[in-house]
Design a protein around this motif. Structure first.
Motif, PDB file in Angstrom:
ATOM      1  N   ALA A   1       0.662  -1.055  -0.009  1.00 59.21           N
ATOM      2  CA  ALA A   1      -0.008  -0.160  -0.087  1.00 59.21           C
ATOM      3  C   ALA A   1       0.708   1.317  -0.123  1.00 59.21           C
ATOM      4  CB  ALA A   1      -0.975  -0.013   1.028  1.00 59.21           C
ATOM      5  N   LYS A   2       1.915   1.281   0.810  1.00 58.34           N
ATOM      6  CA  LYS A   2       2.810   2.418   1.055  1.00 58.34           C
ATOM      7  C   LYS A   2       3.407   2.712  -0.565  1.00 58.34           C
ATOM      8  CE  LYS A   2       6.749   4.609   3.314  1.00 58.34           C
ATOM      9  NZ  LYS A   2       5.772   5.924   3.436  1.00 58.34           N
ATOM     10  N   GLN A   3       4.255   1.740  -1.049  1.00 55.19           N
ATOM     11  CA  GLN A   3       4.592   1.669  -2.476  1.00 55.19           C
ATOM     12  C   GLN A   3       3.681   2.181  -3.494  1.00 55.19           C
ATOM     13  OE1 GLN A   3       5.832  -1.936  -4.801  1.00 55.19           O
ATOM     14  NE2 GLN A   3       7.881  -0.995  -4.658  1.00 55.19           N
ATOM     15  N   LEU A   4       2.224   1.658  -3.375  1.00 52.29           N
ATOM     16  CA  LEU A   4       1.322   2.071  -4.225  1.00 52.29           C
ATOM     17  C   LEU A   4       1.011   3.744  -4.408  1.00 52.29           C
ATOM     18  CD1 LEU A   4      -1.061   1.501  -6.296  1.00 52.29           C
ATOM     19  CD2 LEU A   4      -2.586   0.992  -4.144  1.00 52.29           C
ATOM     20  N   VAL A   5       1.020   4.179  -3.055  1.00 55.24           N
ATOM     21  CA  VAL A   5       0.880   5.780  -2.875  1.00 55.24           C
ATOM     22  C   VAL A   5       1.855   6.662  -3.804  1.00 55.24           C
ATOM     23  CG1 VAL A   5       1.112   7.570  -1.233  1.00 55.24           C
ATOM     24  CG2 VAL A   5      -0.235   5.533  -0.565  1.00 55.24           C
ATOM     25  N   GLY A   6       3.264   6.150  -3.737  1.00 57.94           N
ATOM     26  CA  GLY A   6       4.294   6.775  -4.613  1.00 57.94           C
ATOM     27  C   GLY A   6       3.946   6.639  -5.946  1.00 57.94           C
ATOM     28  N   ARG A   7       3.558   5.331  -6.476  1.00 56.80           N
ATOM     29  CA  ARG A   7       3.315   5.202  -7.857  1.00 56.80           C
ATOM     30  C   ARG A   7       2.113   5.855  -8.360  1.00 56.80           C
ATOM     31  NH1 ARG A   7       3.906  -1.313  -8.613  1.00 56.80           N
ATOM     32  NH2 ARG A   7       6.419  -1.392  -8.179  1.00 56.80           N
TER      33      ARG A   7
ATOM     34  N   ASP B   1       0.679  -3.430   8.825  1.00 54.75           N
ATOM     35  CA  ASP B   1       0.329  -4.931   8.160  1.00 54.75           C
ATOM     36  C   ASP B   1      -0.408  -4.760   6.878  1.00 54.75           C
ATOM     37  OD1 ASP B   1      -0.185  -7.671   7.530  1.00 54.75           O
ATOM     38  OD2 ASP B   1      -1.298  -7.978   9.298  1.00 54.75           O
ATOM     39  N   GLN B   2       0.102  -5.329   5.875  1.00 51.64           N
ATOM     40  CA  GLN B   2      -0.641  -5.254   4.419  1.00 51.64           C
ATOM     41  C   GLN B   2      -1.958  -5.908   4.409  1.00 51.64           C
ATOM     42  OE1 GLN B   2       0.484  -3.287   1.945  1.00 51.64           O
ATOM     43  NE2 GLN B   2       1.927  -2.846   3.656  1.00 51.64           N
ATOM     44  N   ASN B   3      -2.230  -6.872   5.481  1.00 49.28           N
ATOM     45  CA  ASN B   3      -3.664  -7.390   5.564  1.00 49.28           C
ATOM     46  C   ASN B   3      -4.613  -6.604   6.526  1.00 49.28           C
ATOM     47  OD1 ASN B   3      -3.073  -9.645   3.876  1.00 49.28           O
ATOM     48  ND2 ASN B   3      -1.927 -10.661   5.634  1.00 49.28           N
ATOM     49  N   HIS B   4      -4.239  -5.454   6.971  1.00 50.94           N
ATOM     50  CA  HIS B   4      -4.922  -4.684   7.909  1.00 50.94           C
ATOM     51  C   HIS B   4      -6.201  -4.165   6.764  1.00 50.94           C
ATOM     52  CE1 HIS B   4      -6.394  -1.142  10.006  1.00 50.94           C
ATOM     53  NE2 HIS B   4      -5.754  -1.576  11.142  1.00 50.94           N
ATOM     54  N   PRO B   5      -7.180  -4.238   7.340  1.00 51.00           N
ATOM     55  CA  PRO B   5      -8.509  -3.573   6.491  1.00 51.00           C
ATOM     56  C   PRO B   5      -8.414  -2.364   5.907  1.00 51.00           C
ATOM     57  CG  PRO B   5      -9.365  -4.699   8.545  1.00 51.00           C
ATOM     58  CD  PRO B   5      -7.749  -4.665   8.719  1.00 51.00           C
ATOM     59  N   ALA B   6      -7.534  -1.417   6.606  1.00 49.57           N
ATOM     60  CA  ALA B   6      -7.261   0.127   5.701  1.00 49.57           C
ATOM     61  C   ALA B   6      -6.353  -0.126   4.938  1.00 49.57           C
ATOM     62  CB  ALA B   6      -6.744   0.934   7.159  1.00 49.57           C
ATOM     63  N   ALA B   7      -5.269  -1.086   5.125  1.00 49.10           N
ATOM     64  CA  ALA B   7      -4.494  -0.794   3.844  1.00 49.10           C
ATOM     65  C   ALA B   7      -5.309  -1.753   2.572  1.00 49.10           C
ATOM     66  CB  ALA B   7      -3.393  -1.939   4.251  1.00 49.10           C
ATOM     67  N   ARG B   8      -5.903  -2.564   2.826  1.00 46.19           N
ATOM     68  CA  ARG B   8      -6.804  -3.360   1.598  1.00 46.19           C
ATOM     69  C   ARG B   8      -7.635  -2.246   1.052  1.00 46.19           C
ATOM     70  NH1 ARG B   8      -7.512  -7.632   5.322  1.00 46.19           N
ATOM     71  NH2 ARG B   8      -9.551  -6.921   5.714  1.00 46.19           N
TER      72      ARG B   8
END
Length: 247
Positions: free
Chosen positions: A98-104, A142-149
């Motif tokens: 999710a964090k990498q997705l923000v930059g992209r 955690d990438q499985n956190h509901p907010a990250a999804r």
């Protein structure tokens, strides 16, 4: 050419300013890689010329001029290439972090902004600031956190699909009113709703940090009593009491 224009166009990608800190950081890293490549090639050219000069007892005036020209060409070419690769629409969907997705997404939005109407382009700038704040909250989560999804769906699917849907509309129809609004107005309104959702997710993630801070503040208040100044240093321990030797 059509696909390239939908991706933002080469001249637009080259001149689009950064909309957020994360995209700016990626650009700085790309420039550092270019400078590193230039330094390596120049070092190799000058070392090679020195070795050749040693073997043939000097490279002469023409050799020096050739070395200068080769260095100038290397600097020019390596300062242009490789170009900063703008993420494609499919790259956003496939991103699992999710964090990498923000930059992209910031880089992708920068490439799209010149083709958007003024209200939507302004909203893209606001979304860039929100993506920076969201990226800080996503650091280490955690990438499985509901907010990250939810972030991956919102930033990797909903936002790009909305912009792509607008760009597929012919330019002369974007200002034509249908069902009470134009595609330009609908895009600005849709980006506004996404902005509100990004703000909600960021606040949701920040609540955990705020709760931790509140717990620590209550603990310090219980331990030391009264109002606690979190910026003040902790109290120093008292020295042990000195007792006289009965002898």
């Amino acid at each position: 050419m059509r696909d390239d224009n939908r991706a933002g166009g080469r001249h637009r990608r080259a001149t689009s300013p950064s909309i957020g800190q994360e995209s700016r950081r990626l650009k700085r890293r790309h420039r550092k890689h270019k400078l590193r490549n230039i330094a390596i090639v120049l070092f190799a050219l000058w070392v090679a010329s020195g070795v050749i000069g040693t073997i043939i007892n000097g490279i002469g005036f023409m050799g020096v001029m050739a070395l200068i020209v080769a260095s100038a060409v290397a600097i020019y070419v390596l300062s242009k290439y490789p170009r900063m690769k703008v993420p494609r629409r499919a790259d956003l969907t496939r991103s699992g972090d999710a964090k990498q997705l923000v930059g992209r997404t910031e880089l992708w939005l920068e490439a799209q902004r010149p083709a958007l109407p003024a209200p939507a382009a302004d909203m893209v700038g606001k979304i860039g600031v929100q993506l920076d704040a969201l990226g800080l909250q996503l650091d280490g989560i955690d990438q499985n956190h509901p907010a990250a999804r939810e972030v991956r769906t919102l930033v990797g699917d909903t936002l790009p699909e909305m912009v792509d849907s607008y760009r597929r509309i012919p330019a002369h129809l974007r200002t034509e009113e249908r069902v009470g609004s134009t595609p330009d107005d609908q895009l600005a309104a849709g980006l506004g709703k996404i902005s509100d959702e990004l703000e909600r997710v960021t606040r949701q993630l920040a609540e955990g940090s705020l709760d931790d801070l509140a717990v620590k503040t209550r603990y310090l208040d219980y331990k030391y009593g009264g109002d606690v100044d979190l910026s003040a240093p902790p109290p120093l321990p008292l020295p042990p009491a000195i007792t006289k030797d009965p002898a």
